[in-house]
Design a protein around this motif. Structure first.
Motif, PDB file in Angstrom:
ATOM      1  N   ASN A  79       0.602  -1.049   0.158  1.00 35.25           N
ATOM      2  CA  ASN A  79       0.204   0.099  -0.009  1.00 35.25           C
ATOM      3  C   ASN A  79       1.071   1.129  -0.219  1.00 35.25           C
ATOM      4  O   ASN A  79       0.224   2.212   0.291  1.00 35.25           O
ATOM      5  CB  ASN A  79      -1.262  -0.165   0.975  1.00 35.25           C
ATOM      6  N   ILE A 123      -6.378  -0.227   0.422  1.00 34.94           N
ATOM      7  CA  ILE A 123      -6.527  -1.571  -0.597  1.00 34.94           C
ATOM      8  C   ILE A 123      -7.356  -2.001  -1.138  1.00 34.94           C
ATOM      9  O   ILE A 123      -8.032  -2.752  -1.621  1.00 34.94           O
ATOM     10  CB  ILE A 123      -5.242  -3.030  -0.163  1.00 34.94           C
ATOM     11  N   ASN A 124      -8.625  -1.022  -0.474  1.00 34.28           N
ATOM     12  CA  ASN A 124     -10.042  -1.283  -0.970  1.00 34.28           C
ATOM     13  C   ASN A 124     -10.053  -0.429  -2.371  1.00 34.28           C
ATOM     14  O   ASN A 124     -11.734  -0.075  -2.921  1.00 34.28           O
ATOM     15  CB  ASN A 124     -11.086  -1.180  -0.469  1.00 34.28           C
ATOM     16  N   ILE A 129      -6.574  -0.890  -6.762  1.00 36.73           N
ATOM     17  CA  ILE A 129      -6.839  -2.458  -6.969  1.00 36.73           C
ATOM     18  C   ILE A 129      -5.809  -2.605  -8.458  1.00 36.73           C
ATOM     19  O   ILE A 129      -5.154  -3.665  -9.306  1.00 36.73           O
ATOM     20  CB  ILE A 129      -7.863  -2.913  -7.143  1.00 36.73           C
ATOM     21  N   SER A 132      -2.553  -1.698  -8.968  1.00 36.31           N
ATOM     22  CA  SER A 132      -1.201  -2.811  -8.680  1.00 36.31           C
ATOM     23  C   SER A 132      -1.704  -4.874  -9.816  1.00 36.31           C
ATOM     24  O   SER A 132      -0.580  -5.163  -9.390  1.00 36.31           O
ATOM     25  CB  SER A 132      -1.970  -3.528  -6.708  1.00 36.31           C
ATOM     26  N   GLN A 133      -2.665  -4.650  -9.567  1.00 34.42           N
ATOM     27  CA  GLN A 133      -3.081  -5.843 -10.594  1.00 34.42           C
ATOM     28  C   GLN A 133      -2.074  -5.734 -11.828  1.00 34.42           C
ATOM     29  O   GLN A 133      -1.485  -6.638 -12.515  1.00 34.42           O
ATOM     30  CB  GLN A 133      -4.668  -6.234 -10.866  1.00 34.42           C
ATOM     31  N   CYS A 203     -10.172  -7.839   3.628  1.00 31.32           N
ATOM     32  CA  CYS A 203     -10.136  -6.859   2.831  1.00 31.32           C
ATOM     33  C   CYS A 203      -8.441  -6.631   2.267  1.00 31.32           C
ATOM     34  O   CYS A 203      -7.693  -7.067   1.159  1.00 31.32           O
ATOM     35  CB  CYS A 203     -10.418  -5.288   3.368  1.00 31.32           C
ATOM     36  N   ASP A 206      -8.155 -10.537   0.202  1.00 31.70           N
ATOM     37  CA  ASP A 206      -8.252 -10.211  -0.937  1.00 31.70           C
ATOM     38  C   ASP A 206      -8.144  -9.344  -2.182  1.00 31.70           C
ATOM     39  O   ASP A 206      -7.430  -9.959  -3.061  1.00 31.70           O
ATOM     40  CB  ASP A 206     -10.145  -9.840  -0.657  1.00 31.70           C
ATOM     41  N   PHE A 207      -7.457  -8.810  -1.364  1.00 29.16           N
ATOM     42  CA  PHE A 207      -5.806  -7.887  -1.953  1.00 29.16           C
ATOM     43  C   PHE A 207      -5.060  -8.458  -2.311  1.00 29.16           C
ATOM     44  O   PHE A 207      -4.620  -8.554  -3.813  1.00 29.16           O
ATOM     45  CB  PHE A 207      -5.299  -6.287  -1.846  1.00 29.16           C
TER      46      PHE A 207
END
Length: 250
Positions: A79, A123-124, A129, A132-133, A203, A206-207
């Motif tokens: 993060n 991270i939500n 997201i 980062s992906q 959370c 999941d990230f």
């Protein structure tokens, strides 16, 4: 944040085999990894490590590591955003937000530049997201076999719109009814406090699962691990599903 100048990590295990012929490489006891920083990474140096039982390295370009039968991984901080290469408006659009509306900034007395230049991502947040992906897909495209994720057991007490919305969806399914995130944060009863903690940790998990899945869409055996600390999420991070292949204890 942790930016080590030199870290060597070797884990003893099974005999090494050629990486291309090992479909289940990331198995307990099989990985003997060298975190490389300031050590020889030329052909002779890498061959020396390989000859002495190392089968995975971190911080070595894929084409160089693979030439010596070594897997190689890169590095990502879960993060952390650096203001030196990201416009401020973009940072604010992805940043974690304190309850008073201020933006979260990291603080590490050992590494002052972390606080000077760093911003803390949520991270939500869909933008973080997505970014980062994309980074993980690029890692896989570049040929890396995996990634060490720093700060991966930490969660922020974020109150941005994305966290508020997600908690509003999560709370009724976990016995908290229509309780708002802000109310849960000020609850004095232990069950509510623990459920809020569980929400934050879930959370994070999941990230972490999302970035690994993104990389595996390109490189199916791409592996991740996260630094285990005595902090917010470490205690439970292995109880929330399949999101890591290795564990880094620091």
């Amino acid at each position: 944040m942790h930016h080590h100048s030199l870290l060597i990590a070797l884990s003893l295990g099974l005999a090494a085999t050629a990486f291309a012929a090992e479909p289940a490489f990331w198995q307990p006891g099989n990985v003997r990894e060298l975190f490389v920083s300031g050590l020889p990474t030329d052909d002779a140096g890498l061959q020396m490590w390989a000859d002495n039982g190392v089968n995975c390295v971190t911080g070595v370009k894929p084409e160089l590591a693979h030439a010596h039968g070594l897997r190689t991984r890169t590095w990502f901080t879960m993060n952390y955003m650096d203001s030196r290469n990201t416009p401020e408006e973009r940072l604010k659009a992805m940043a974690a937000v304190h309850e008073d509306g201020s933006y979260a900034r990291p603080n590490d007395p050992l590494f002052p530049t972390v606080g000077q230049y760093g911003w803390t991502a949520c991270i939500n947040n869909p933008l973080w997201i997505e970014q980062s992906q994309a980074r993980f897909r690029q890692m896989a495209q570049d040929g890396y076999d995996g990634c060490h994720i720093d700060f991966a057991s930490h969660y922020e007490s974020c109150f941005c719109l994305h966290c508020v919305k997600r908690f509003g969806e999560w709370a009724p399914r976990h016995g908290l009814g229509a309780m708002a995130l802000q109310d849960a944060a000020h609850a004095t009863d232990l069950p509510t406090q623990m459920k809020l903690r569980e929400f934050r940790i879930q959370c994070v998990m999941d990230f972490l699962g999302g970035v690994r899945t993104a990389a595996r869409a390109i490189r199916p055996d791409f592996a991740t691990d996260g630094t285990w600390h005595h902090d917010n999420g470490s205690t439970y991070q292995w109880a929330y599903g399949d999101h890591f292949d290795l564990m880094c204890i620091e």
